[in-house]
Design a protein around this motif. Structure first.
Motif, PDB file in Angstrom:
ATOM      1  N   LEU A  39       0.435  -1.165  -0.487  1.00  0.00           N
ATOM      2  CA  LEU A  39       0.106  -0.362  -0.054  1.00  0.00           C
ATOM      3  C   LEU A  39       0.688   1.257   0.125  1.00  0.00           C
ATOM      4  O   LEU A  39       0.614   2.533  -1.162  1.00  0.00           O
ATOM      5  CB  LEU A  39      -1.167   0.087   1.233  1.00  0.00           C
ATOM      6  N   VAL A  40       2.072   1.289   0.999  1.00  0.00           N
ATOM      7  CA  VAL A  40       3.094   2.253   0.378  1.00  0.00           C
ATOM      8  C   VAL A  40       3.963   2.943  -0.542  1.00  0.00           C
ATOM      9  O   VAL A  40       3.277   4.023  -1.113  1.00  0.00           O
ATOM     10  CB  VAL A  40       4.462   2.265   1.886  1.00  0.00           C
ATOM     11  N   GLY A  41       4.056   1.163  -1.442  1.00  0.00           N
ATOM     12  CA  GLY A  41       4.095   1.762  -3.084  1.00  0.00           C
ATOM     13  C   GLY A  41       3.247   1.853  -3.406  1.00  0.00           C
ATOM     14  O   GLY A  41       3.440   2.868  -4.190  1.00  0.00           O
ATOM     15  N   ILE A  42       2.599   1.903  -3.511  1.00  0.00           N
ATOM     16  CA  ILE A  42       0.920   2.192  -4.578  1.00  0.00           C
ATOM     17  C   ILE A  42       0.828   3.558  -4.281  1.00  0.00           C
ATOM     18  O   ILE A  42       0.838   4.812  -4.866  1.00  0.00           O
ATOM     19  CB  ILE A  42       0.102   1.151  -4.266  1.00  0.00           C
ATOM     20  N   ARG A  43       0.913   3.821  -2.456  1.00  0.00           N
ATOM     21  CA  ARG A  43       0.888   5.740  -2.213  1.00  0.00           C
ATOM     22  C   ARG A  43       1.738   6.266  -3.689  1.00  0.00           C
ATOM     23  O   ARG A  43       1.725   7.302  -3.614  1.00  0.00           O
ATOM     24  CB  ARG A  43       0.972   5.911  -1.289  1.00  0.00           C
ATOM     25  N   GLU A  44       3.539   5.578  -3.440  1.00  0.00           N
ATOM     26  CA  GLU A  44       4.665   6.522  -3.657  1.00  0.00           C
ATOM     27  C   GLU A  44       4.402   6.182  -5.572  1.00  0.00           C
ATOM     28  O   GLU A  44       4.939   7.395  -5.658  1.00  0.00           O
ATOM     29  CB  GLU A  44       5.717   5.363  -3.487  1.00  0.00           C
ATOM     30  N   ARG A  45       4.297   5.793  -5.685  1.00  0.00           N
ATOM     31  CA  ARG A  45       3.961   5.061  -7.204  1.00  0.00           C
ATOM     32  C   ARG A  45       2.773   6.674  -8.007  1.00  0.00           C
ATOM     33  O   ARG A  45       2.983   7.314  -8.349  1.00  0.00           O
ATOM     34  CB  ARG A  45       3.721   4.559  -7.202  1.00  0.00           C
ATOM     35  N   ALA A  46       1.886   6.454  -6.616  1.00  0.00           N
ATOM     36  CA  ALA A  46       0.662   7.380  -7.842  1.00  0.00           C
ATOM     37  C   ALA A  46       1.292   8.904  -7.173  1.00  0.00           C
ATOM     38  O   ALA A  46       0.848   9.911  -7.822  1.00  0.00           O
ATOM     39  CB  ALA A  46      -0.452   7.500  -6.236  1.00  0.00           C
ATOM     40  N   ASP A  47       1.954   9.541  -6.397  1.00  0.00           N
ATOM     41  CA  ASP A  47       2.811  10.842  -5.424  1.00  0.00           C
ATOM     42  C   ASP A  47       3.483  10.516  -7.345  1.00  0.00           C
ATOM     43  O   ASP A  47       3.839  11.743  -7.311  1.00  0.00           O
ATOM     44  CB  ASP A  47       3.154  10.390  -5.026  1.00  0.00           C
ATOM     45  N   ALA A  48       4.091   9.874  -7.622  1.00  0.00           N
ATOM     46  CA  ALA A  48       5.312  10.116  -8.152  1.00  0.00           C
ATOM     47  C   ALA A  48       4.914  10.529  -9.858  1.00  0.00           C
ATOM     48  O   ALA A  48       5.701  11.294 -10.178  1.00  0.00           O
ATOM     49  CB  ALA A  48       5.764   8.932  -8.684  1.00  0.00           C
ATOM     50  N   ILE A  49       3.523  10.816  -9.773  1.00  0.00           N
ATOM     51  CA  ILE A  49       2.244  11.026 -11.115  1.00  0.00           C
ATOM     52  C   ILE A  49       1.749  12.244 -10.786  1.00  0.00           C
ATOM     53  O   ILE A  49       0.601  12.020 -11.917  1.00  0.00           O
ATOM     54  CB  ILE A  49       2.441  10.191 -12.262  1.00  0.00           C
ATOM     55  N   GLY A  50       1.291  12.116  -9.663  1.00  0.00           N
ATOM     56  CA  GLY A  50       0.348  13.476  -9.392  1.00  0.00           C
ATOM     57  C   GLY A  50      -1.146  12.371  -9.621  1.00  0.00           C
ATOM     58  O   GLY A  50      -2.400  13.473  -9.522  1.00  0.00           O
ATOM     59  N   ALA A  51      -0.986  11.703  -8.952  1.00  0.00           N
ATOM     60  CA  ALA A  51      -2.283  10.753  -9.105  1.00  0.00           C
ATOM     61  C   ALA A  51      -2.380  10.640  -7.253  1.00  0.00           C
ATOM     62  O   ALA A  51      -2.240  10.670  -6.111  1.00  0.00           O
ATOM     63  CB  ALA A  51      -1.972   9.322  -9.732  1.00  0.00           C
ATOM     64  N   ARG A  52      -3.803  10.817  -7.502  1.00  0.00           N
ATOM     65  CA  ARG A  52      -4.512  10.302  -5.748  1.00  0.00           C
ATOM     66  C   ARG A  52      -5.017   8.867  -5.768  1.00  0.00           C
ATOM     67  O   ARG A  52      -5.773   7.756  -6.356  1.00  0.00           O
ATOM     68  CB  ARG A  52      -5.651  11.077  -6.138  1.00  0.00           C
ATOM     69  N   VAL A  53      -4.976   8.210  -4.757  1.00  0.00           N
ATOM     70  CA  VAL A  53      -5.293   7.336  -4.288  1.00  0.00           C
ATOM     71  C   VAL A  53      -6.316   7.539  -3.113  1.00  0.00           C
ATOM     72  O   VAL A  53      -6.121   8.038  -2.479  1.00  0.00           O
ATOM     73  CB  VAL A  53      -3.549   6.091  -4.034  1.00  0.00           C
ATOM     74  N   ARG A  54      -7.040   6.561  -2.889  1.00  0.00           N
ATOM     75  CA  ARG A  54      -7.858   5.750  -2.593  1.00  0.00           C
ATOM     76  C   ARG A  54      -8.183   4.719  -1.852  1.00  0.00           C
ATOM     77  O   ARG A  54      -8.920   4.229  -3.134  1.00  0.00           O
ATOM     78  CB  ARG A  54      -9.328   6.708  -2.744  1.00  0.00           C
ATOM     79  N   PHE A  55      -8.417   3.338  -0.547  1.00  0.00           N
ATOM     80  CA  PHE A  55      -8.765   2.982  -0.528  1.00  0.00           C
ATOM     81  C   PHE A  55      -9.989   2.714   0.575  1.00  0.00           C
ATOM     82  O   PHE A  55     -10.199   3.987   0.751  1.00  0.00           O
ATOM     83  CB  PHE A  55      -6.936   2.166   0.476  1.00  0.00           C
ATOM     84  N   GLU A  56     -11.011   1.849   0.322  1.00  0.00           N
ATOM     85  CA  GLU A  56     -12.416   2.017   0.953  1.00  0.00           C
ATOM     86  C   GLU A  56     -12.643   0.533   0.914  1.00  0.00           C
ATOM     87  O   GLU A  56     -11.858  -0.903  -0.120  1.00  0.00           O
ATOM     88  CB  GLU A  56     -13.410   2.006  -0.483  1.00  0.00           C
ATOM     89  N   SER A  57     -12.555   0.248   2.558  1.00  0.00           N
ATOM     90  CA  SER A  57     -12.694  -1.213   2.771  1.00  0.00           C
ATOM     91  C   SER A  57     -13.346  -1.273   3.827  1.00  0.00           C
ATOM     92  O   SER A  57     -13.180  -0.087   4.750  1.00  0.00           O
ATOM     93  CB  SER A  57     -11.253  -2.257   3.100  1.00  0.00           C
ATOM     94  N   ASP A  58     -14.107  -2.884   4.352  1.00  0.00           N
ATOM     95  CA  ASP A  58     -14.751  -2.500   5.290  1.00  0.00           C
ATOM     96  C   ASP A  58     -14.664  -4.478   5.791  1.00  0.00           C
ATOM     97  O   ASP A  58     -14.477  -4.995   4.472  1.00  0.00           O
ATOM     98  CB  ASP A  58     -16.114  -3.039   5.247  1.00  0.00           C
ATOM     99  N   LEU A  59     -13.843  -4.571   6.864  1.00  0.00           N
ATOM    100  CA  LEU A  59     -13.465  -5.991   7.618  1.00  0.00           C
ATOM    101  C   LEU A  59     -14.711  -6.515   7.276  1.00  0.00           C
ATOM    102  O   LEU A  59     -15.967  -5.598   7.933  1.00  0.00           O
ATOM    103  CB  LEU A  59     -12.660  -5.258   9.502  1.00  0.00           C
ATOM    104  N   GLY A  60     -14.318  -7.786   7.336  1.00  0.00           N
ATOM    105  CA  GLY A  60     -15.038  -8.601   6.912  1.00  0.00           C
ATOM    106  C   GLY A  60     -16.006  -8.455   5.492  1.00  0.00           C
ATOM    107  O   GLY A  60     -16.741  -9.376   5.447  1.00  0.00           O
TER     108      GLY A  60
END
Length: 175
Positions: free
Chosen positions: A154-175
């Motif tokens: 997840l950290v790597g995904i955020r870093e890659r997104a930041d490198a190209i000016g993209a936004r990342v959104r994680f949506e999740s519910d436990l279970g």
């Protein structure tokens, strides 16, 4: 480097062959398990090399790479998958698509390792001057508001997104 990688796979395959031969000759119960581990390492190494070699080029964008990659991933993991491309012929700059491609790969790796999912749906929408990549699964969920040290993907995904000016959104519910 590619020759060296092939040599490593060949060497591991040879070790597996020899372990199989030895397990037929000797009754040591550790030999079949060691043989199984070596076979699994060979499979994982081949998959890692495939992932690293697959890349976005000027001629081949994210969409033509994603469909066969997702089919292969699904066959290997047993997780059902679908891919939907909205405006599949539209392209982004190669470097942007390359980072999105790596994000796509990492998202699928996270699904495989952590989600315990039975189905994944990927949507790629490159229209109206924007692009959106959505990877949705039916897995166990996570608390996406609290990143932990184990979540390097997840950290790597955020870093890659930041490198190209993209936004990342994680949506999740436990279970």
């Amino acid at each position: 480097p590619q020759g060296r990688q092939t040599h490593m796979i060949t060497a591991l395959a040879y070790i597996g062959f020899e372990l199989d031969r030895l397990s037929n000759r000797y009754s040591d119960p550790a030999l079949p398990e060691l043989h199984r581990v070596v076979r699994q390492v060979v499979v994982e190494l081949r998959e890692t090399l495939y992932q690293l070699r697959t890349t976005v080029t000027e001629d081949e964008g994210l969409v033509p790479l994603a469909e066969p990659y997702l089919r292969r991933w699904s066959d290997r993991t047993g997780v059902t998958s679908t891919f939907e491309a909205i405006c599949p012929d539209r392209r982004l700059p190669r470097q942007v698509e390359q980072e999105l491609w790596r994000i796509f790969q990492e998202a699928l790796t996270n699904v495989e390792r952590h989600a315990d999912a039975s189905c994944v749906h990927v949507t790629w929408d490159c229209s109206d001057g924007h692009a959106r990549l959505v990877v949705r699964d039916d897995g166990a969920g996570m608390d996406s508001s609290r990143p932990t040290p184990e979540r390097y993907g997840l950290v790597g995904i955020r870093e890659r997104a930041d490198a190209i000016g993209a936004r990342v959104r994680f949506e999740s519910d436990l279970g």
